[in-house]
Design a protein around this motif. Structure first.
Motif, PDB file in Angstrom:
ATOM      1  N   SER A   1       0.819  -1.213   0.000  1.00 38.04           N
ATOM      2  CA  SER A   1       0.000   0.000   0.000  1.00 38.04           C
ATOM      3  C   SER A   1       0.856   1.266   0.000  1.00 38.04           C
ATOM      4  O   SER A   1       0.312   2.365  -0.109  1.00 38.04           O
ATOM      5  N   GLN A   2       2.157   1.107   0.125  1.00 42.72           N
ATOM      6  CA  GLN A   2       3.117   2.207   0.125  1.00 42.72           C
ATOM      7  C   GLN A   2       2.741   3.297   1.124  1.00 42.72           C
ATOM      8  O   GLN A   2       2.466   4.443   0.755  1.00 42.72           O
ATOM      9  N   PRO A   3       2.765   2.944   2.426  1.00 39.48           N
ATOM     10  CA  PRO A   3       2.410   3.937   3.441  1.00 39.48           C
ATOM     11  C   PRO A   3       3.388   5.107   3.442  1.00 39.48           C
ATOM     12  O   PRO A   3       4.567   4.953   3.143  1.00 39.48           O
ATOM     13  N   LEU A   4       2.890   6.268   3.745  1.00 38.02           N
ATOM     14  CA  LEU A   4       3.646   7.519   3.831  1.00 38.02           C
ATOM     15  C   LEU A   4       4.245   7.966   2.494  1.00 38.02           C
ATOM     16  O   LEU A   4       5.140   8.809   2.466  1.00 38.02           O
ATOM     17  N   SER A   5       3.749   7.427   1.386  1.00 33.69           N
ATOM     18  CA  SER A   5       4.309   7.817   0.087  1.00 33.69           C
ATOM     19  C   SER A   5       4.069   9.296  -0.202  1.00 33.69           C
ATOM     20  O   SER A   5       4.896   9.942  -0.843  1.00 33.69           O
ATOM     21  N   GLY A   6       2.963   9.849   0.275  1.00 32.29           N
ATOM     22  CA  GLY A   6       2.710  11.280   0.090  1.00 32.29           C
ATOM     23  C   GLY A   6       3.749  12.126   0.815  1.00 32.29           C
ATOM     24  O   GLY A   6       4.237  13.130   0.281  1.00 32.29           O
ATOM     25  N   LEU A   7       4.094  11.719   2.018  1.00 39.03           N
ATOM     26  CA  LEU A   7       5.114  12.435   2.783  1.00 39.03           C
ATOM     27  C   LEU A   7       6.489  12.287   2.133  1.00 39.03           C
ATOM     28  O   LEU A   7       7.228  13.256   1.986  1.00 39.03           O
ATOM     29  N   PHE A   8       6.831  11.055   1.733  1.00 40.49           N
ATOM     30  CA  PHE A   8       8.140  10.809   1.116  1.00 40.49           C
ATOM     31  C   PHE A   8       8.296  11.547  -0.208  1.00 40.49           C
ATOM     32  O   PHE A   8       9.403  11.905  -0.591  1.00 40.49           O
ATOM     33  N   ALA A   9       7.196  11.773  -0.911  1.00 39.74           N
ATOM     34  CA  ALA A   9       7.261  12.449  -2.212  1.00 39.74           C
ATOM     35  C   ALA A   9       7.700  13.901  -2.079  1.00 39.74           C
ATOM     36  O   ALA A   9       8.162  14.498  -3.052  1.00 39.74           O
ATOM     37  N   THR A  10       7.582  14.461  -0.883  1.00 48.59           N
ATOM     38  CA  THR A  10       7.965  15.860  -0.692  1.00 48.59           C
ATOM     39  C   THR A  10       9.470  16.032  -0.511  1.00 48.59           C
ATOM     40  O   THR A  10       9.963  17.152  -0.582  1.00 48.59           O
ATOM     41  N   PHE A  11      10.193  14.947  -0.282  1.00 42.82           N
ATOM     42  CA  PHE A  11      11.638  15.028  -0.043  1.00 42.82           C
ATOM     43  C   PHE A  11      12.418  14.816  -1.329  1.00 42.82           C
ATOM     44  O   PHE A  11      12.236  13.816  -2.021  1.00 42.82           O
ATOM     45  N   THR A  12      13.284  15.745  -1.635  1.00 45.22           N
ATOM     46  CA  THR A  12      14.221  15.630  -2.746  1.00 45.22           C
ATOM     47  C   THR A  12      15.533  16.262  -2.298  1.00 45.22           C
ATOM     48  O   THR A  12      15.548  17.388  -1.816  1.00 45.22           O
ATOM     49  N   PHE A  13      16.612  15.520  -2.408  1.00 46.28           N
ATOM     50  CA  PHE A  13      17.918  16.059  -2.051  1.00 46.28           C
ATOM     51  C   PHE A  13      18.999  15.330  -2.836  1.00 46.28           C
ATOM     52  O   PHE A  13      18.737  14.325  -3.499  1.00 46.28           O
ATOM     53  N   ARG A  14      20.196  15.837  -2.761  1.00 41.99           N
ATOM     54  CA  ARG A  14      21.334  15.229  -3.431  1.00 41.99           C
ATOM     55  C   ARG A  14      22.199  14.543  -2.382  1.00 41.99           C
ATOM     56  O   ARG A  14      22.478  15.099  -1.332  1.00 41.99           O
ATOM     57  N   TYR A  15      22.632  13.347  -2.708  1.00 45.50           N
ATOM     58  CA  TYR A  15      23.584  12.609  -1.884  1.00 45.50           C
ATOM     59  C   TYR A  15      24.749  12.289  -2.797  1.00 45.50           C
ATOM     60  O   TYR A  15      24.655  11.419  -3.655  1.00 45.50           O
ATOM     61  N   GLY A  16      25.812  13.045  -2.655  1.00 43.36           N
ATOM     62  CA  GLY A  16      26.898  12.941  -3.624  1.00 43.36           C
ATOM     63  C   GLY A  16      26.432  13.543  -4.925  1.00 43.36           C
ATOM     64  O   GLY A  16      25.958  14.676  -4.970  1.00 43.36           O
ATOM     65  N   GLU A  17      26.546  12.795  -5.983  1.00 45.36           N
ATOM     66  CA  GLU A  17      26.081  13.261  -7.287  1.00 45.36           C
ATOM     67  C   GLU A  17      24.715  12.679  -7.644  1.00 45.36           C
ATOM     68  O   GLU A  17      24.223  12.887  -8.743  1.00 45.36           O
ATOM     69  N   GLN A  18      24.102  11.961  -6.732  1.00 50.21           N
ATOM     70  CA  GLN A  18      22.837  11.283  -6.983  1.00 50.21           C
ATOM     71  C   GLN A  18      21.675  12.095  -6.420  1.00 50.21           C
ATOM     72  O   GLN A  18      21.738  12.609  -5.308  1.00 50.21           O
ATOM     73  N   VAL A  19      20.618  12.194  -7.195  1.00 53.01           N
ATOM     74  CA  VAL A  19      19.384  12.813  -6.713  1.00 53.01           C
ATOM     75  C   VAL A  19      18.579  11.728  -6.015  1.00 53.01           C
ATOM     76  O   VAL A  19      18.327  10.659  -6.578  1.00 53.01           O
ATOM     77  N   VAL A  20      18.203  12.007  -4.780  1.00 51.36           N
ATOM     78  CA  VAL A  20      17.418  11.056  -3.995  1.00 51.36           C
ATOM     79  C   VAL A  20      16.014  11.622  -3.856  1.00 51.36           C
ATOM     80  O   VAL A  20      15.800  12.651  -3.227  1.00 51.36           O
ATOM     81  N   SER A  21      15.078  10.946  -4.499  1.00 49.64           N
ATOM     82  CA  SER A  21      13.671  11.324  -4.408  1.00 49.64           C
ATOM     83  C   SER A  21      12.845  10.112  -4.816  1.00 49.64           C
ATOM     84  O   SER A  21      13.361   9.167  -5.403  1.00 49.64           O
ATOM     85  N   MET A  22      11.555  10.180  -4.508  1.00 51.53           N
ATOM     86  CA  MET A  22      10.686   9.081  -4.934  1.00 51.53           C
ATOM     87  C   MET A  22      10.551   9.066  -6.448  1.00 51.53           C
ATOM     88  O   MET A  22      10.419   8.008  -7.044  1.00 51.53           O
ATOM     89  N   GLY A  23      10.603  10.237  -7.061  1.00 53.44           N
ATOM     90  CA  GLY A  23      10.521  10.295  -8.522  1.00 53.44           C
ATOM     91  C   GLY A  23      11.716   9.643  -9.189  1.00 53.44           C
ATOM     92  O   GLY A  23      11.587   8.975 -10.208  1.00 53.44           O
TER      93      GLY A  23
END
Length: 165
Positions: free
Chosen positions: A44-66
């Motif tokens: 059911s992917q709980p908290l997916s709405g909350l996780f979708a709001t986070f986008t950041f870079r870790y090194g050269e990688q973009v970390v986001s649900m998208g």
């Protein structure tokens, strides 16, 4: 004599953790894939709405649900938490083992930190030599934070609390 055995057990544990970390870095792994059991539990992917709001870079990688998808996003954090905890345990074991052998209060702290942080850097260097894995300075910083927190916890539980009893 029992203190010596306990100290040796801590050191053996630290060496085993180092072996595990070396083994883990040697082979190709899909760091961001969760096992099927967990994926089935979280369909059911709980908290997916909350996780979708986070986008950041870790090194050269973009970390986001998208960029990673739901399970890739959770897998990223799971792998980083696991790495943090591995180096936390490593530093705690080194500190516990060395504080039982060295009577000085500062030397075990310094040596445990140096061993843990230098092993984190060596592990990342090793990953740069192994083609499927990649090395990141951010991982060394995260592992170092785990080691520093472990030394603080070790100092508290092995020194300060012992003095109160």
């Amino acid at each position: 004599m029992q203190r010596e055995q306990k100290s040796n057990s801590y050191i053996v544990g630290a060496v085993l953790i180092m072996g595990y970390l070396y083994y883990r870095a040697t082979f190709q792994q899909d760091f961001y894939a969760l096992p099927n059991i967990i994926a089935n539990l979280l369909q059911s992917q709980p908290l997916s709405g909350l996780f979708a709001t986070f986008t950041f870079r870790y090194g050269e990688q973009v970390v986001s649900m998208g960029a990673l998808g739901y399970f890739g996003f959770l897998g990223f954090f799971g792998s980083k938490i696991w790495m943090f905890l591995s180096y936390f345990i490593l530093a705690y074991l080194w500190y516990g083992g060395l504080s039982g052998k060295i009577r000085d209060k500062v030397t075990p702290i310094v040596v445990a930190l140096l061993l843990s942080i230098s092993y984190a850097a060596a592990d990342e260097f090793h990953q740069s030599l192994v083609s499927p894995a990649f090395a990141m300075k951010e991982d060394v910083i995260l592992a170092s934070a785990g080691a520093i927190l472990a030394i603080i916890a070790g100092w508290f539980f092995l020194t300060v609390r012992k003095g109160r009893k």
